[in-house]
Design a protein around this motif. Structure first.
Motif, PDB file in Angstrom:
ATOM      1  N   VAL A 188       4.819   9.595  -0.555  1.00 19.48           N
ATOM      2  CA  VAL A 188       5.647   8.620  -1.274  1.00 19.48           C
ATOM      3  C   VAL A 188       4.919   7.289  -1.430  1.00 19.48           C
ATOM      4  O   VAL A 188       5.093   6.587  -2.441  1.00 19.48           O
ATOM      5  N   LYS A 189       4.079   6.949  -0.468  1.00 16.83           N
ATOM      6  CA  LYS A 189       3.314   5.699  -0.575  1.00 16.83           C
ATOM      7  C   LYS A 189       2.331   5.762  -1.731  1.00 16.83           C
ATOM      8  O   LYS A 189       2.206   4.802  -2.510  1.00 16.83           O
ATOM      9  N   VAL A 190       1.638   6.881  -1.873  1.00 15.70           N
ATOM     10  CA  VAL A 190       0.666   7.026  -2.964  1.00 15.70           C
ATOM     11  C   VAL A 190       1.379   7.059  -4.314  1.00 15.70           C
ATOM     12  O   VAL A 190       0.902   6.465  -5.297  1.00 15.70           O
ATOM     13  N   ILE A 191       2.508   7.735  -4.392  1.00 18.30           N
ATOM     14  CA  ILE A 191       3.269   7.774  -5.645  1.00 18.30           C
ATOM     15  C   ILE A 191       3.694   6.366  -6.048  1.00 18.30           C
ATOM     16  O   ILE A 191       3.575   5.968  -7.217  1.00 18.30           O
ATOM     17  N   TYR A 192       4.182   5.598  -5.091  1.00 19.75           N
ATOM     18  CA  TYR A 192       4.597   4.217  -5.377  1.00 19.75           C
ATOM     19  C   TYR A 192       3.411   3.371  -5.833  1.00 19.75           C
ATOM     20  O   TYR A 192       3.487   2.647  -6.833  1.00 19.75           O
ATOM     21  N   ALA A 193       2.311   3.448  -5.102  1.00 18.81           N
ATOM     22  CA  ALA A 193       1.158   2.605  -5.396  1.00 18.81           C
ATOM     23  C   ALA A 193       0.574   2.892  -6.776  1.00 18.81           C
ATOM     24  O   ALA A 193       0.036   1.996  -7.432  1.00 18.81           O
ATOM     25  N   HIS A 194       0.698   4.131  -7.238  1.00 20.81           N
ATOM     26  CA  HIS A 194       0.106   4.504  -8.524  1.00 20.81           C
ATOM     27  C   HIS A 194       0.695   3.696  -9.679  1.00 20.81           C
ATOM     28  O   HIS A 194      -0.018   3.329 -10.627  1.00 20.81           O
ATOM     29  N   THR A 195       1.985   3.423  -9.633  1.00 20.68           N
ATOM     30  CA  THR A 195       2.628   2.716 -10.741  1.00 20.68           C
ATOM     31  C   THR A 195       2.895   1.245 -10.433  1.00 20.68           C
ATOM     32  O   THR A 195       3.569   0.566 -11.196  1.00 20.68           O
ATOM     33  N   GLU A 214      -8.458   2.071   8.492  1.00 21.27           N
ATOM     34  CA  GLU A 214      -7.825   1.822   9.794  1.00 21.27           C
ATOM     35  C   GLU A 214      -6.300   1.777   9.641  1.00 21.27           C
ATOM     36  O   GLU A 214      -5.557   2.342  10.456  1.00 21.27           O
ATOM     37  N   ALA A 215      -5.835   1.112   8.589  1.00 19.33           N
ATOM     38  CA  ALA A 215      -4.393   1.001   8.376  1.00 19.33           C
ATOM     39  C   ALA A 215      -3.770   2.359   8.087  1.00 19.33           C
ATOM     40  O   ALA A 215      -2.610   2.606   8.454  1.00 19.33           O
ATOM     41  N   GLU A 216      -4.514   3.252   7.431  1.00 11.42           N
ATOM     42  CA  GLU A 216      -4.001   4.589   7.144  1.00 11.42           C
ATOM     43  C   GLU A 216      -3.604   5.319   8.419  1.00 11.42           C
ATOM     44  O   GLU A 216      -2.653   6.104   8.434  1.00 11.42           O
ATOM     45  N   VAL A 217      -4.333   5.056   9.502  1.00 13.33           N
ATOM     46  CA  VAL A 217      -4.035   5.702  10.784  1.00 13.33           C
ATOM     47  C   VAL A 217      -2.909   4.964  11.514  1.00 13.33           C
ATOM     48  O   VAL A 217      -1.925   5.565  11.957  1.00 13.33           O
ATOM     49  N   PRO A 274      15.681   6.542  -5.568  1.00 13.85           N
ATOM     50  CA  PRO A 274      15.936   5.341  -4.748  1.00 13.85           C
ATOM     51  C   PRO A 274      15.602   5.541  -3.275  1.00 13.85           C
ATOM     52  O   PRO A 274      15.029   4.652  -2.639  1.00 13.85           O
ATOM     53  N   ASP A 275      15.941   6.715  -2.712  1.00  8.28           N
ATOM     54  CA  ASP A 275      15.600   6.978  -1.307  1.00  8.28           C
ATOM     55  C   ASP A 275      14.090   7.071  -1.126  1.00  8.28           C
ATOM     56  O   ASP A 275      13.539   6.583  -0.127  1.00  8.28           O
ATOM     57  N   GLY A 276      13.408   7.693  -2.080  1.00 11.76           N
ATOM     58  CA  GLY A 276      11.957   7.787  -2.003  1.00 11.76           C
ATOM     59  C   GLY A 276      11.305   6.425  -2.110  1.00 11.76           C
ATOM     60  O   GLY A 276      10.331   6.130  -1.401  1.00 11.76           O
ATOM     61  N   THR A 277      11.840   5.581  -2.981  1.00 14.96           N
ATOM     62  CA  THR A 277      11.301   4.226  -3.132  1.00 14.96           C
ATOM     63  C   THR A 277      11.489   3.417  -1.853  1.00 14.96           C
ATOM     64  O   THR A 277      10.583   2.681  -1.436  1.00 14.96           O
ATOM     65  N   ALA A 278      12.643   3.558  -1.223  1.00 14.75           N
ATOM     66  CA  ALA A 278      12.909   2.823   0.021  1.00 14.75           C
ATOM     67  C   ALA A 278      11.915   3.231   1.106  1.00 14.75           C
ATOM     68  O   ALA A 278      11.379   2.367   1.826  1.00 14.75           O
ATOM     69  N   LEU A 279      11.644   4.526   1.233  1.00 13.42           N
ATOM     70  CA  LEU A 279      10.677   4.987   2.226  1.00 13.42           C
ATOM     71  C   LEU A 279       9.274   4.518   1.858  1.00 13.42           C
ATOM     72  O   LEU A 279       8.506   4.084   2.729  1.00 13.42           O
ATOM     73  N   ALA A 280       8.934   4.576   0.582  1.00 15.82           N
ATOM     74  CA  ALA A 280       7.614   4.128   0.147  1.00 15.82           C
ATOM     75  C   ALA A 280       7.402   2.650   0.453  1.00 15.82           C
ATOM     76  O   ALA A 280       6.333   2.252   0.945  1.00 15.82           O
ATOM     77  N   LEU A 281       8.398   1.824   0.176  1.00 19.80           N
ATOM     78  CA  LEU A 281       8.275   0.389   0.448  1.00 19.80           C
ATOM     79  C   LEU A 281       8.124   0.121   1.935  1.00 19.80           C
ATOM     80  O   LEU A 281       7.386  -0.784   2.340  1.00 19.80           O
ATOM     81  N   ARG A 282       8.795   0.914   2.750  1.00 21.29           N
ATOM     82  CA  ARG A 282       8.649   0.762   4.204  1.00 21.29           C
ATOM     83  C   ARG A 282       7.210   1.044   4.621  1.00 21.29           C
ATOM     84  O   ARG A 282       6.630   0.313   5.429  1.00 21.29           O
ATOM     85  N   MET A 283       6.623   2.096   4.053  1.00 25.40           N
ATOM     86  CA  MET A 283       5.248   2.449   4.408  1.00 25.40           C
ATOM     87  C   MET A 283       4.232   1.478   3.812  1.00 25.40           C
ATOM     88  O   MET A 283       3.229   1.138   4.452  1.00 25.40           O
ATOM     89  N   VAL A 284       4.475   1.025   2.601  1.00 23.12           N
ATOM     90  CA  VAL A 284       3.590   0.039   1.984  1.00 23.12           C
ATOM     91  C   VAL A 284       3.598  -1.247   2.801  1.00 23.12           C
ATOM     92  O   VAL A 284       2.552  -1.866   3.031  1.00 23.12           O
ATOM     93  N   PRO A 304       5.898  -5.987   0.883  1.00 19.19           N
ATOM     94  CA  PRO A 304       7.360  -5.977   0.785  1.00 19.19           C
ATOM     95  C   PRO A 304       7.993  -6.635   2.018  1.00 19.19           C
ATOM     96  O   PRO A 304       7.457  -6.553   3.126  1.00 19.19           O
ATOM     97  N   SER A 305       9.120  -7.300   1.802  1.00 16.65           N
ATOM     98  CA  SER A 305       9.851  -7.883   2.922  1.00 16.65           C
ATOM     99  C   SER A 305      10.524  -6.774   3.719  1.00 16.65           C
ATOM    100  O   SER A 305      10.552  -5.610   3.300  1.00 16.65           O
ATOM    101  N   ARG A 306      11.099  -7.147   4.840  1.00 14.13           N
ATOM    102  CA  ARG A 306      11.740  -6.153   5.699  1.00 14.13           C
ATOM    103  C   ARG A 306      12.895  -5.446   4.987  1.00 14.13           C
ATOM    104  O   ARG A 306      13.174  -4.282   5.252  1.00 14.13           O
ATOM    105  N   ASP A 307      13.556  -6.158   4.061  1.00 13.42           N
ATOM    106  CA  ASP A 307      14.669  -5.546   3.329  1.00 13.42           C
ATOM    107  C   ASP A 307      14.247  -4.946   1.986  1.00 13.42           C
ATOM    108  O   ASP A 307      15.078  -4.627   1.141  1.00 13.42           O
ATOM    109  N   GLY A 308      12.922  -4.805   1.772  1.00 12.25           N
ATOM    110  CA  GLY A 308      12.440  -4.086   0.606  1.00 12.25           C
ATOM    111  C   GLY A 308      12.225  -4.904  -0.647  1.00 12.25           C
ATOM    112  O   GLY A 308      11.977  -4.347  -1.716  1.00 12.25           O
ATOM    113  N   ARG A 309      12.291  -6.212  -0.557  1.00  9.69           N
ATOM    114  CA  ARG A 309      12.019  -7.054  -1.725  1.00  9.69           C
ATOM    115  C   ARG A 309      10.504  -7.213  -1.915  1.00  9.69           C
ATOM    116  O   ARG A 309       9.762  -7.317  -0.946  1.00  9.69           O
ATOM    117  N   VAL A 310      10.076  -7.237  -3.172  1.00  9.11           N
ATOM    118  CA  VAL A 310       8.657  -7.360  -3.498  1.00  9.11           C
ATOM    119  C   VAL A 310       8.475  -8.489  -4.506  1.00  9.11           C
ATOM    120  O   VAL A 310       9.144  -8.514  -5.545  1.00  9.11           O
TER     121      VAL A 310
END
Length: 220
Positions: free
Chosen positions: A15-22, A104-107, A70-80, A137-143
Motif C-alpha cells: 500500500v505504501k508503494v501504491i500511494y507513493a506512485h501517484t 534503513e527506513a525500509e527495515v 479509503p482504508d488502504g489510503t489510511a494504512l499507506a499514510l501511516r506507513m509513509v 503525514p501528520s498523526r491524523d493523516g493530513r498531508v
C-alpha cells in the motif's frame, strides 16, 4: 514485542508503494509497474493485489489500475509517515546521507512502536518533510503537499526553488549533492544545452544533465 507476521509487512509495503506512485504524478499504478517497483514477479503481485482487494484495501480489475480504498489510503499514510520520519531521524541524528536513509527506513518502519515513533516526531520538532522534500503525514493523516513541477518543465530564464528530489536512485542523489542541488536552493535556468541544463544561483553555475530533470521538483 512479538515479531510482525511477514504477510502483514508485505501488505504495508504494497500500500505504501501504491500511494507513493501517484503522490507526485497523476497516472495510477498497474500490477506490472507495481511488480517492477517491488522487484517481484508479476504473477506474485497479481495474487497479492487480489488479497488486498479481499481485505478492502484496494480496488482493482484485471489488467486495470490498482487504486487504494479509503482504508488502504489510511494504512499507506501511516506507513509513509513512519518511513519518512525515520529517514529524517537517521539523517538528522545519526549523520546518514540522504542517499543512505531509504534502505534503513525500509527495515525500521515495520519494527518501531507507535510510542517510539511519536517520541521521535516530538524530538525532531514535528517535521513536515523528509530529507528529500517528501511531505510527512501528520498523526491524523493530513498531508501538506507543496506546489511543485518537474524541473524538465521549467523554461529558460525562470527562477525556481528546489522542493523535492526523488530518492529512487541513490547514485543520482550523490550526483546532485556533489553539484549542490539540495532542498530550498534557488536558481535561474540560464540556458538549455544539448546534453545539460545550465543553472545559476547568483554565486555559481552548474550544468545539470538531462537525465536528472525528471528527479527534481521545483516551486516557482
Amino acid at each position: 514485542m512479538p515479531q510482525k507476521p511477514l504477510y502483514a509487512t508485505a501488505v504495508e509495503d504494497y500500500v505504501k508503494v501504491i500511494y507513493a506512485h501517484t503522490e507526485w504524478q497523476p497516472e495510477p499504478i498497474t500490477t506490472s509497474v507495481l511488480a517492477g517497483r517491488l522487484g517481484l514477479a508479476a504473477s506474485s503481485v497479481t495474487e497479492m493485489v487480489k488479497k488486498l482487494g479481499v481485505q478492502g484495501l484496494v480496488d482493482h480489475v484485471p489488467y486495470g489500475a490498482v487504486i487504494l480504498t479509503p482504508d488502504g489510503t489510511a494504512l499507506a499514510l501511516r506507513m509513509v509517515r513512519r518511513h519518512r520520519l525515520i529517514e529524517t531521524w537517521l539523517a538528522g541524528q545519526f549523520g546518514y546521507g540522504w542517499h543512505e536513509v531509504h534502505d534503513e527506513a525500509e527495515v525500521l518502519e515495520h519494527a518501531l512502536s507507535d510510542r517510539l515513533l511519536d517520541s521521535i516526531d516530538e524530538q525532531l520538532g514535528f517535521p513536515t518533510r523528509d530529507p528529500h522534500g517528501d511531505p510527512i503525514p501528520s498523526r491524523d493523516g493530513r498531508v501538506e503537499q507543496p506546489a511543485a513541477v518537474l524541473l524538465r518543465r521549467i523554461g529558460m530564464g525562470e527562477t525556481v526553488r528546489v522542493v523535492r528530489i526523488s530518492d529512487r536512485d541513490p547514485a543520482l542523489l550523490r550526483r546532485l549533492e556533489a553539484e549542490s542541488i539540495t532542498l530550498d536552493r534557488e536558481f535561474t535556468v540560464e540556458s538549455v544545452e544539448p546534453f545539460a541544463v545550465r543553472l545559476r544561483d547568483g554565486r555559481s553555475a552548474v550544468a545539470l544533465a538531462h537525465d536528472c530533470l525528471d528527479s527534481v521538483w521545483v516551486g516557482r
